[in-house]
Design a protein around this motif. Structure first.
Motif, mmCIF file in Angstrom:
data_model
loop_
_atom_site.group_PDB
_atom_site.id
_atom_site.type_symbol
_atom_site.label_atom_id
_atom_site.label_comp_id
_atom_site.label_asym_id
_atom_site.label_seq_id
_atom_site.Cartn_x
_atom_site.Cartn_y
_atom_site.Cartn_z
ATOM 1 N N ILE A 161 0.841 -1.194 0.000
ATOM 2 C CA ILE A 161 0.000 0.000 0.000
ATOM 3 C C ILE A 161 0.878 1.246 0.000
ATOM 4 C CG2 ILE A 161 -1.812 1.273 1.198
ATOM 5 C CD1 ILE A 161 -2.490 -1.446 2.601
ATOM 6 N N SER A 162 0.648 2.125 -0.970
ATOM 7 C CA SER A 162 1.325 3.419 -0.970
ATOM 8 C C SER A 162 0.443 4.432 -0.252
ATOM 9 C CB SER A 162 1.602 3.892 -2.398
ATOM 10 O OG SER A 162 2.077 5.230 -2.376
ATOM 11 N N LEU A 163 0.990 5.067 0.771
ATOM 12 C CA LEU A 163 0.262 6.087 1.519
ATOM 13 C C LEU A 163 0.716 7.491 1.139
ATOM 14 C CD1 LEU A 163 0.151 4.400 5.052
ATOM 15 C CD2 LEU A 163 -1.693 4.556 3.366
ATOM 16 N N GLY A 164 1.490 7.597 0.061
ATOM 17 C CA GLY A 164 1.902 8.911 -0.418
ATOM 18 C C GLY A 164 0.721 9.687 -0.965
ATOM 19 N N LEU A 165 0.734 10.996 -0.772
ATOM 20 C CA LEU A 165 -0.352 11.844 -1.235
ATOM 21 C C LEU A 165 -0.422 11.885 -2.763
ATOM 22 C CD1 LEU A 165 0.171 14.826 1.222
ATOM 23 C CD2 LEU A 165 -1.803 13.280 1.195
ATOM 24 N N PRO A 166 -1.588 12.204 -3.314
ATOM 25 C CA PRO A 166 -1.671 12.420 -4.761
ATOM 26 C C PRO A 166 -0.667 13.484 -5.210
ATOM 27 C CG PRO A 166 -3.863 12.392 -3.775
ATOM 28 C CD PRO A 166 -2.894 12.394 -2.634
ATOM 29 N N ARG A 167 -0.239 13.395 -6.450
ATOM 30 C CA ARG A 167 0.734 14.305 -7.050
ATOM 31 C C ARG A 167 2.130 14.122 -6.467
ATOM 32 N NH1 ARG A 167 -0.554 14.759 -11.351
ATOM 33 N NH2 ARG A 167 0.727 16.597 -11.675
ATOM 34 N N THR A 168 2.449 12.879 -6.050
ATOM 35 C CA THR A 168 3.803 12.567 -5.577
ATOM 36 C C THR A 168 4.399 11.404 -6.366
ATOM 37 O OG1 THR A 168 2.956 11.071 -3.852
ATOM 38 C CG2 THR A 168 3.329 13.380 -3.227
ATOM 39 N N GLY A 169 3.956 11.226 -7.601
ATOM 40 C CA GLY A 169 4.473 10.136 -8.418
ATOM 41 C C GLY A 169 3.658 8.860 -8.290
ATOM 42 N N THR A 170 2.434 8.972 -7.803
ATOM 43 C CA THR A 170 1.623 7.775 -7.553
ATOM 44 C C THR A 170 1.243 7.047 -8.843
ATOM 45 O OG1 THR A 170 -0.361 9.162 -7.462
ATOM 46 C CG2 THR A 170 0.698 8.635 -5.375
ATOM 47 N N THR A 171 1.043 7.794 -9.927
ATOM 48 C CA THR A 171 0.693 7.138 -11.189
ATOM 49 C C THR A 171 1.875 6.337 -11.736
ATOM 50 O OG1 THR A 171 -0.834 8.952 -11.684
ATOM 51 C CG2 THR A 171 -0.245 7.502 -13.497
ATOM 52 N N SER A 172 3.071 6.908 -11.649
ATOM 53 C CA SER A 172 4.274 6.175 -12.071
ATOM 54 C C SER A 172 4.471 4.932 -11.207
ATOM 55 C CB SER A 172 5.505 7.084 -11.968
ATOM 56 O OG SER A 172 5.395 8.185 -12.839
ATOM 57 N N LEU A 173 4.268 5.081 -9.898
ATOM 58 C CA LEU A 173 4.424 3.940 -8.991
ATOM 59 C C LEU A 173 3.407 2.852 -9.310
ATOM 60 C CD1 LEU A 173 5.683 2.572 -6.522
ATOM 61 C CD2 LEU A 173 4.034 3.828 -5.097
ATOM 62 N N GLN A 174 2.187 3.242 -9.583
ATOM 63 C CA GLN A 174 1.158 2.252 -9.906
ATOM 64 C C GLN A 174 1.574 1.419 -11.120
ATOM 65 O OE1 GLN A 174 -2.607 3.879 -11.164
ATOM 66 N NE2 GLN A 174 -3.697 1.943 -10.892
ATOM 67 N N GLU A 175 2.044 2.077 -12.143
ATOM 68 C CA GLU A 175 2.469 1.370 -13.344
ATOM 69 C C GLU A 175 3.666 0.473 -13.052
ATOM 70 O OE1 GLU A 175 2.359 0.163 -17.313
ATOM 71 O OE2 GLU A 175 0.897 1.280 -16.106
ATOM 72 N N ALA A 176 4.588 0.952 -12.224
ATOM 73 C CA ALA A 176 5.767 0.150 -11.872
ATOM 74 C C ALA A 176 5.364 -1.103 -11.105
ATOM 75 C CB ALA A 176 6.738 0.989 -11.042
ATOM 76 N N LEU A 177 4.428 -0.973 -10.174
ATOM 77 C CA LEU A 177 3.993 -2.125 -9.378
ATOM 78 C C LEU A 177 3.328 -3.178 -10.253
ATOM 79 C CD1 LEU A 177 2.595 -0.355 -6.175
ATOM 80 C CD2 LEU A 177 4.780 -1.548 -6.468
#
Length: 300
Positions: free
Chosen positions: A36-52
């Motif tokens: 689970i990523s608890l980082g706020l939106p606009r902190t690279g969450t879309t890139s992380l999602q694709e990486a996962l």
């Protein structure tokens, strides 16, 4: 109807596939959240999602998934409302069950809704691993990015009035707007602010609640190395780390919200105008029908 299928959502560019690939229809009911990523939106969450997803931790729930399921939006609207009213709290069995149900079938999660439910998510998944995504430009960069993409929901000038008025006739869009306002209220309650200070206070809470051995603080510019090391997987050979920035997509999304709402208002205006015209000129409808009938006879 989910935004993946509604033809009007597709027409105005607010259907979910327009804003990222979906894992929503690939879920396995036997899968539960492990990461689970608890980082706020606009902190690279879309890139992380694709990486996962590339590393085999899909399906991955991202913020845009709420657009794919209005039922999800309604569920978290209820959760946020009860938390604000202090009618539930982290660790409550019923709250844990609701979070588990909403995330069933997803192996990982980034962004909203869980990013704003730090204590509640940790209590619901005590054995999960957690990631805290951070920005290189810190609080000021984060707030600038949030403001430039999502401030339609909470700004106090006339543009806020225009936005709310335009989307008002569409219940799904109202629920999205209301949900963001509830998130703002949660942050005001927990952090005492909804501005650049939210970033540091949120991150401090994550660091305080997650054991260090189960937390990776991650800047997506670091690439595969730290992420793969934390997850215990091999770095994918010949695969570049995703570098995604959905700012333009978000701007397009909000424009679509307003165009869709404006279209619905126009439909209402035509309907009401037609009803008034028929009431004022009773013979108008009869003449219109006769005219159409005559045209059809002439054509056929």
């Amino acid at each position: 109807m989910a935004s993946t299928k509604n033809p009007l959502h597709r027409l105005f560019g607010i259907h979910a596939p327009k804003h990222g690939d979906s894992s929503h229809d690939e879920r396995d009911s036997n899968v539960n959240l492990q990461l689970i990523s608890l980082g706020l939106p606009r902190t690279g969450t879309t890139s992380l999602q694709e990486a996962l997803i590339k590393l085999g931790f899909g399906p991955c729930h991202g913020g845009v998934e709420l657009l794919r399921s209005p039922a999800q939006t309604a569920r978290y609207h209820d959760i946020y409302t009860r938390l604000i009213a202090h009618k539930t709290q982290a660790g409550d069995p019923d709250l844990n069950a609701q979070i588990h149900k909403s995330m069933q079938g997803f192996r990982s999660s980034t962004d909203t809704p869980l990013a704003f439910l730090v204590a509640e998510t940790i209590a619901a998944y005590p054995n999960a691993k957690f990631i805290l995504t951070v920005r290189p430009d810190g609080p000021k960069g984060w707030w600038t990015s949030i403001w430039n993409t999502s401030s339609w929901h909470w700004r106090t000038d006339w543009l806020r009035t225009v936005f709310r008025t335009l989307i008002y006739p569409v219940s799904f869009l109202r629920r999205v707007d209301d949900k963001v306002l509830l998130i703002r209220e949660i942050c005001l309650q927990r952090y005492g602010c909804w501005d650049e200070g939210t970033y540091e206070r949120h991150n401090a809470l994550v660091r305080a609640l997650v054991p260090p051995e189960r937390l990776l603080e991650f800047d997506v510019r670091q690439g595969w190395g730290p992420l793969c090391g934390f997850l215990g997987v091999e770095i994918p050979e010949g695969v570049e780390f995703p570098r995604l920035n959905e700012r333009e997509s978000m701007v397009s999304l909000y424009l679509g919200f307003m165009l869709f709402g404006g279209f619905v208002w126009c439909c209402y205006a035509v309907f009401v105008g037609g009803a008034v015209a028929v009431a004022v000129w009773p013979g108008l409808l009869e003449r219109a029908v006769e005219g159409v009938r005559g045209w059809m006879v002439g054509v056929w």
